[in-house]
Write an enzyme that holds these catalytic residues in place. Structure first.
Site: not given
Ligand code: G6P
Length: 614
Positions: A2, A27, A75, A101-102, A487, A491, A494, A510, A609
């Site tokens: 948010c 964000r 969000w 926001n929260g 990473e 990427k 995402e 394995h 973000k």
């Protein structure tokens, strides 16, 4: 996550609020809304599901006049992303509007109480409960709005950054925070409120960071006034922003992510500036110098972080254990905070965060602090909550990162952590001077070497097209490059929505080996260092099963070039620094696949973000 923006002043609020919402888009969000008080003193609220552009279309023929207003990108947490659940929310009488926001964790208890008092609700959100509670308190207790906000927040369990607009006071905004970020911008006869400085920077460089449980009153004809929710006065502390507007623009690139990938030679130079001397033979990190004894006497180092920052933490584990011989544990903040971890007062906790606002990392720090540990923050956003609650730290100076998928912040974190590991090792005497100088000198060469990798961008873009239809990828690496494999996979997931898994190369036997087929590309990070020969064997095993291999190799490697299907070369460097080079092609592969798939590269679906809620 948010985004909040508020304005009070002499200008038209609407264009400032909409521009602010666009700046906050990075964000991550799924709906947007705005509330304004017009000249006639009427409080209007407009909301829309989807992007800010959809809100603008919806509001085209509406009354968007007024010199005071609040706006929000939501969000979704409580309730699906739709117009009813979008913020701002009106109070029952429509006298108040709130943005938040929260998460209000005890919202159902509060809601039940209000329902007993006859209140009804138009949305499924916890936020609407809060604005009703504030109005109820105002009416029931006969108190002014600020007192009502204080009393309501005393009942709230959870995290919040809120801004309240009151039709009866068309010159005043009341805001408060706990756990979610909130910044006040001070202009000439005008004020701004925002979740971070990005929407404020083009108007002023004077800001006040609101602290937990503080309530701020801003009004265009009065000084900013801050009190705690328990009504203790706090003097406002004005600080200067270091951000510039040009850092928030795309600068000719089609996406922020590509701009940020290409910025890395410069951002890493910035990360090292003033810390590695011109002769490139010494590192001086003030956060380390001031706390030298804590570091060299540490029995253990615990690294806590989330997402990409956690991957940087894993690389740091290899470096700190190798150079400083201190045991390191790398923890997901979300797990660490809830699993009753054993923390000692001799432990050093390194918290890594690009945004400096990640709720789980903040909570992990809180816990470790309570147990007496020393907290050192590696953070990108200057003045964010995490560096402020930590004992000491080191800013990464990568500049604002707008693309949701972290790139330049990651490499800057790795550089900062490597410098820290080298300082500890040197001072403890566990790292030989020759090795120390060799790595420090080589760090100075890294920006130029990244430039050489970036020179292969066009070729990578071409070959990435071949993989746009792949359903799944595996990324393999060992040692310092195992976290790079994680990473690279993150990427790709995402931004291109292709499933990808990162694995330590030797673990392939394995499990993942069962998946290998012509249809599933395997990306192998295989620079010539450490366990290189063993990784070559892994590549042979993949080829024997008809897998397709994309290998990231050291320049001039003609062994892997003969067996892999596609090879991207990176310059030779010290083993501990290889991640800074090998991660670059992986960032570019993910970027180009996402572009050919026509994905929203900078704002991928469902991602945020800055994750300011649990
Ligand atoms: C989100 C972001 C990631 C980031 C993670 C941790 O998931 O999308 O890019 O790595 O949060 O964020 P932090 O700001 O604490 O590094």
């Amino acid at each position: 996550m948010c985004g909040i923006i508020g304005y009070v002043g002499k200008r038209d609020a609407y264009p400032i609020l909409i521009k602010g919402l666009h700046r906050l888009e990075y964000r991550g969000y799924d709906s947007a809304g705005v509330a304004l008080i017009n000249e006639a003193g009427k409080l209007n609220v407009f909301k829309a599901k989807g992007k800010v552009a959809e809100l603008e279309t919806f509001a085209t023929d509406k009354d968007t006049t007024g010199h005071i207003g609040i706006a929000h990108t939501r969000w979704a947490t409580h309730g699906e992303p739709n117009t009813a659940n979008a913020h701002p929310h009106y109070s029952a009488s429509e006298r108040l509007a709130i943005i938040h926001n929260g998460i209000i964790e005890n919202y159902s208890v509060l809601k039940a109480g209000l329902m007993q008092e006859g209140y009804s609700f138009k949305s499924d959100t916890d936020t609407e409960v809060l604005v009703q509670l504030i109005e109820y308190t105002q009416v029931d207790r006969h108190v002014d709005l600020r007192t009502a906000v204080q009393l309501a927040l005393q009942q709230v369990i959870g995290a919040y950054a809120i801004v309240v607009l009151d039709q009866e006071h068309p010159d005043t905004l009341i805001a408060a925070r706990k756990g979610s970020p909130l910044v006040v911008g001070i202009g000439d006869d005008e004020y701004f409120l925002a979740s971070d400085a990005t929407p404020i920077v083009e108007y002023t460089d004077k800001v006040i960071y609101i602290e937990d449980e503080e309530v701020v009153t801003i009004s265009n004809d009065r000084e900013v006034e801050i009190v705690t929710i328990g009504n203790v006065q706090k003097p406002p502390e004005i600080q200067r922003l270091e951000m510039s507007l040009s850092q928030l623009e795309k600068g000719g690139y089609p996406h922020f992510m590509l701009k940020e990938i290409f910025e890395q030679p410069r951002t890493l130079t910035d990360s090292m500036r003033g810390r590695i001397n011109l002769r490139q033979d010494n590192i001086s990190l003030s956060g380390f110098i001031d706390n030298r004894e804590r570091f060299i006497n540490a029995k253990r180092i615990i690294i806590t972080a989330c997402g990409t920052s956690w991957h940087a933490g894993l690389i740091a584990m290899y470096a700190i254990e190798e150079f400083a011989r201190i045991p390191v544990e790398v923890e997901y903040s979300s797990e660490f905070r809830y699993r009753r971890p054993v923390i000692d007062k001799d432990d050093v906790v390194i918290a890594i965060s690009q945004s400096g606002e990640t709720a789980d990392t903040l909570a992990a720090i809180q816990l470790a602090k309570e147990r007496g540990a020393f907290i050192f923050a590696i953070c990108n956003v200057v003045g964010a909550s995490i560096p402020r609650v930590s004992h000491s730290g080191c800013y990464t100076h990568a500049g604002p990162e707008i693309g949701v998928a972290s790139t330049k912040a990651f490499t800057a974190q790795v550089v900062a952590l490597t410098m820290l590991a080298l300082c500890i090792g040197k001072e403890k005497g566990t790292l030989s001077p020759d090795k120390y100088f060799a790595i420090v000198r080589e760090l100075g060469q890294i920006p130029d070497k990244i430039e050489r990798v970036l020179g292969q961008n066009k070729r990578i873009a071409e070959f990435a097209k071949m993989f746009m239809y792949a359903q799944s990828f595996i990324y393999l690496g060992r040692g310092y490059n195992f976290p790079v494999a994680l990473e690279g996979a993150l990427k790709l997931k995402e931004i291109s929505y292709i499933h990808a898994e990162g694995y330590p190369a030797a673990e392939m036997k394995h499990g993942p080996i069962a998946l290998i087929s012509r249809e599933m590309p395997v990306v192998v990070v295989a620079p010539q260092c450490g366990t290189y020969e063993k990784v070559v064997s892994n590549i042979q095993e993949i080829k024997a099963r008809k897998g397709r291999v994309i290998a990231i190799v050291t320049e001039g490697d003609d062994l892997i070039s003969k067996i892999a299907d596609f090879v991207i070369e990176v310059p030779r460097t010290e083993e501990c620094l290889t991640p800074l080079l090998t991660v670059i092609p992986l960032q570019l592969i993910a970027y180009h696949i996402a572009v050919v798939k026509d994905c929203d590269v900078d704002q991928p679906r469902n991602l945020a973000k800055s994750v300011t809620v649990e």
